[in-house]
Design a protein around this motif. Sequence first.
Motif, PDB file in Angstrom:
ATOM      1  N   TYR A 309       0.832  -1.199   0.000  1.00 47.00           N
ATOM      2  CA  TYR A 309       0.000   0.000   0.000  1.00 47.00           C
ATOM      3  C   TYR A 309       0.868   1.252   0.000  1.00 47.00           C
ATOM      4  O   TYR A 309       2.006   1.253   0.475  1.00 47.00           O
ATOM      5  CB  TYR A 309      -0.917   0.016   1.224  1.00 47.00           C
ATOM      6  N   SER A 310       0.319   2.347  -0.528  1.00 38.39           N
ATOM      7  CA  SER A 310       1.013   3.631  -0.493  1.00 38.39           C
ATOM      8  C   SER A 310       1.071   4.148   0.939  1.00 38.39           C
ATOM      9  O   SER A 310       0.365   3.650   1.830  1.00 38.39           O
ATOM     10  CB  SER A 310       0.287   4.649  -1.373  1.00 38.39           C
ATOM     11  N   LEU A 311       1.891   5.176   1.147  1.00 43.75           N
ATOM     12  CA  LEU A 311       2.009   5.743   2.489  1.00 43.75           C
ATOM     13  C   LEU A 311       0.673   6.307   2.968  1.00 43.75           C
ATOM     14  O   LEU A 311       0.310   6.150   4.135  1.00 43.75           O
ATOM     15  CB  LEU A 311       3.083   6.838   2.500  1.00 43.75           C
ATOM     16  N   SER A 312      -0.060   6.952   2.067  1.00 43.54           N
ATOM     17  CA  SER A 312      -1.340   7.533   2.483  1.00 43.54           C
ATOM     18  C   SER A 312      -2.353   6.446   2.804  1.00 43.54           C
ATOM     19  O   SER A 312      -3.106   6.540   3.775  1.00 43.54           O
ATOM     20  CB  SER A 312      -1.877   8.460   1.386  1.00 43.54           C
ATOM     21  N   ALA A 313      -2.385   5.380   1.996  1.00 44.84           N
ATOM     22  CA  ALA A 313      -3.342   4.300   2.229  1.00 44.84           C
ATOM     23  C   ALA A 313      -2.998   3.519   3.495  1.00 44.84           C
ATOM     24  O   ALA A 313      -3.885   3.161   4.272  1.00 44.84           O
ATOM     25  CB  ALA A 313      -3.369   3.367   1.028  1.00 44.84           C
ATOM     26  N   SER A 314      -1.718   3.268   3.715  1.00 45.70           N
ATOM     27  CA  SER A 314      -1.330   2.536   4.921  1.00 45.70           C
ATOM     28  C   SER A 314      -1.483   3.398   6.160  1.00 45.70           C
ATOM     29  O   SER A 314      -1.833   2.909   7.237  1.00 45.70           O
ATOM     30  CB  SER A 314       0.106   2.025   4.801  1.00 45.70           C
ATOM     31  N   GLY A 315      -1.246   4.707   6.026  1.00 40.66           N
ATOM     32  CA  GLY A 315      -1.416   5.596   7.168  1.00 40.66           C
ATOM     33  C   GLY A 315      -2.862   5.825   7.547  1.00 40.66           C
ATOM     34  O   GLY A 315      -3.164   6.174   8.690  1.00 40.66           O
ATOM     35  N   ALA A 316      -3.767   5.583   6.596  1.00 38.39           N
ATOM     36  CA  ALA A 316      -5.196   5.788   6.873  1.00 38.39           C
ATOM     37  C   ALA A 316      -5.706   4.853   7.954  1.00 38.39           C
ATOM     38  O   ALA A 316      -6.732   5.139   8.592  1.00 38.39           O
ATOM     39  CB  ALA A 316      -6.005   5.606   5.588  1.00 38.39           C
ATOM     40  N   VAL A 317      -4.999   3.739   8.191  1.00 36.23           N
ATOM     41  CA  VAL A 317      -5.430   2.826   9.240  1.00 36.23           C
ATOM     42  C   VAL A 317      -5.391   3.500  10.604  1.00 36.23           C
ATOM     43  O   VAL A 317      -6.194   3.206  11.489  1.00 36.23           O
ATOM     44  CB  VAL A 317      -4.566   1.540   9.225  1.00 36.23           C
ATOM     45  N   LEU A 318      -4.450   4.431  10.777  1.00 41.16           N
ATOM     46  CA  LEU A 318      -4.366   5.156  12.047  1.00 41.16           C
ATOM     47  C   LEU A 318      -5.586   6.047  12.245  1.00 41.16           C
ATOM     48  O   LEU A 318      -6.049   6.240  13.373  1.00 41.16           O
ATOM     49  CB  LEU A 318      -3.081   5.989  12.104  1.00 41.16           C
ATOM     50  N   SER A 319      -6.098   6.592  11.150  1.00 45.04           N
ATOM     51  CA  SER A 319      -7.319   7.396  11.252  1.00 45.04           C
ATOM     52  C   SER A 319      -8.488   6.551  11.736  1.00 45.04           C
ATOM     53  O   SER A 319      -9.339   7.019  12.494  1.00 45.04           O
ATOM     54  CB  SER A 319      -7.654   8.032   9.898  1.00 45.04           C
ATOM     55  N   CYS A 320      -8.535   5.290  11.310  1.00 41.27           N
ATOM     56  CA  CYS A 320      -9.591   4.393  11.789  1.00 41.27           C
ATOM     57  C   CYS A 320      -9.484   4.210  13.301  1.00 41.27           C
ATOM     58  O   CYS A 320     -10.500   4.176  14.006  1.00 41.27           O
ATOM     59  CB  CYS A 320      -9.488   3.037  11.095  1.00 41.27           C
ATOM     60  N   GLY A 321      -8.249   4.100  13.805  1.00 43.12           N
ATOM     61  CA  GLY A 321      -8.051   3.990  15.247  1.00 43.12           C
ATOM     62  C   GLY A 321      -8.507   5.231  15.981  1.00 43.12           C
ATOM     63  O   GLY A 321      -9.109   5.145  17.056  1.00 43.12           O
ATOM     64  N   VAL A 322      -8.223   6.400  15.406  1.00 45.98           N
ATOM     65  CA  VAL A 322      -8.649   7.661  16.022  1.00 45.98           C
ATOM     66  C   VAL A 322     -10.170   7.743  16.077  1.00 45.98           C
ATOM     67  O   VAL A 322     -10.753   8.157  17.079  1.00 45.98           O
ATOM     68  CB  VAL A 322      -8.066   8.860  15.245  1.00 45.98           C
ATOM     69  N   VAL A 323     -10.828   7.333  14.983  1.00 48.11           N
ATOM     70  CA  VAL A 323     -12.294   7.340  14.961  1.00 48.11           C
ATOM     71  C   VAL A 323     -12.832   6.410  16.050  1.00 48.11           C
ATOM     72  O   VAL A 323     -13.769   6.747  16.787  1.00 48.11           O
ATOM     73  CB  VAL A 323     -12.817   6.930  13.580  1.00 48.11           C
ATOM     74  N   GLY A 324     -12.237   5.232  16.171  1.00 53.22           N
ATOM     75  CA  GLY A 324     -12.669   4.296  17.200  1.00 53.22           C
ATOM     76  C   GLY A 324     -12.484   4.852  18.596  1.00 53.22           C
ATOM     77  O   GLY A 324     -13.380   4.737  19.449  1.00 53.22           O
ATOM     78  N   PHE A 325     -11.332   5.478  18.838  1.00 54.77           N
ATOM     79  CA  PHE A 325     -11.067   6.059  20.156  1.00 54.77           C
ATOM     80  C   PHE A 325     -12.064   7.173  20.455  1.00 54.77           C
ATOM     81  O   PHE A 325     -12.554   7.310  21.584  1.00 54.77           O
ATOM     82  CB  PHE A 325      -9.637   6.599  20.214  1.00 54.77           C
ATOM     83  N   THR A 326     -12.375   7.983  19.447  1.00 56.43           N
ATOM     84  CA  THR A 326     -13.349   9.055  19.635  1.00 56.43           C
ATOM     85  C   THR A 326     -14.726   8.494  19.984  1.00 56.43           C
ATOM     86  O   THR A 326     -15.429   9.027  20.851  1.00 56.43           O
ATOM     87  CB  THR A 326     -13.444   9.910  18.360  1.00 56.43           C
ATOM     88  N   MET A 327     -15.112   7.412  19.318  1.00 55.45           N
ATOM     89  CA  MET A 327     -16.413   6.807  19.608  1.00 55.45           C
ATOM     90  C   MET A 327     -16.470   6.277  21.040  1.00 55.45           C
ATOM     91  O   MET A 327     -17.524   6.314  21.684  1.00 55.45           O
ATOM     92  CB  MET A 327     -16.686   5.669  18.622  1.00 55.45           C
TER      93      MET A 327
END
Length: 482
Positions: A309-327
Amino acid sequence: MKRSGGDAGASGAPGPRGAAGDLPPLRPHLLTVALVLTVVVASFETTATATLMPAALEEIDGTPFYAFVFGVFTLAQLAALAVGGWLCPTYGPVRTFVLSAVLHGGGLLVCATALSPWWLLAGRVLQGAGTGLALISVYVLVGSCFPEERRGRVLGLVAMGWAAPGLLGPPVAGVVTDAVSWRAVLLPVPIVEAAMLLAVWPALAAVSARRLGRGTAAPLRSRLAPIALVSTGVLTAMTAPDLAPTVALPLVLVSVALIVVGARPLFPPGALRLARGLPSAVLLRGLVGGPWMGLLFVVPLALAEGRGYSLSASGAVLSCGVVGFTMGGVVHSLAWAARVDRARMVLAGMVLQVAGMGAVAAGIGPVAATAAYVGWGMTGLGASLAVTALNASVLALAGDADRGGATSAMAVGDATTAAVVSGLAGAAIAVWGSTGPAAVTAAQTVLLGTAAALVLLMPTVHRLRPGAAASTDQGASPRARG
């Protein structure tokens, strides 16, 4: 259950200086705004600084200092977390809160005007110290100024404040740095912090007038040697990813030993044997919350190397973690969450983390990569549910006199656990490799090992509930209870 002095103050009971009518109102809603805005600013600045740092260092000829820029911040934050356990009860959480803003804002000004790498490093030290003191003072203010039934909701809002801005920091920093300058990202933040302090000063002044959050603390000199040992252990653990395999793993084990020896005097007596009540709550807070932060760099690496995966696509997984933590913060901010037994909430969070790590391990390997994104979101949600419930448990179990020290200990445990897990992950990468399928194997080993450790901890969650003797001694010091 006996109400603490902080809860009495929150409900308008007389304070130590006289009748409630002689004191300014506490303004709990304004105080909540102050606490949430503090963590919003800190979270945004942290992620924004990480994004702009390569450009900043290139401009001032400091690229070789890249690791040190983040290392000195971590060490300064860790030292401040330990010192905050003495500073908050001695001088009060309001003074500590203001000092944290001054140090953090001053550090940003130093960084924004840096003309040399050493100048920038000095600013990062101030930033780290300010962030550490902010963490301690925020939790002590929550514990001292809000009744127990409202703390979970406030802590949920604080958790949301930590997580959500992490989504905005990188893109905003990138756009402003490209369009104007990296300095233009940092310079406005101290102005925002100063305006925030002025806006919420009536609420802070009311807390200060009541002398809430004050207590007794062991002399600062008794913390210096433990802080030095813990800092040394964290520093050596952080170097593991850059070392040869034959050195990396032994170094991490030595780091763990230094951290355990150093942290023991900073924890309530009985914490290392998971004694019921406060000692278990403090230790579990670090052991359950730290791994999520320590594994942050592993998952994007595995997606990039194993899946291509590209850097942006692989880094997007961290955004999923942030969304989960926010929820998770959203859940705790709901009224019904206050009625859920905290031990059960912690256990639910641990189960979600284990399931999420298993899904990530599968997603970076043999099954659809979507599982990695969903799994990391589950891991963030589980971490948020467990961490916020443990924060509330520590604040409820610690008396007014002990709240600063207990908060300091749980924050130190969180930071050191994250450092150890990060070091172990680095050692695994050093052993297996950081490219291709080897990086996937290393990441899967660390993820599944961490999940197994959480499973082993699950039977201890019931120890959050104090025994009969401890329940009647909520006002006693941790030493007396240990």
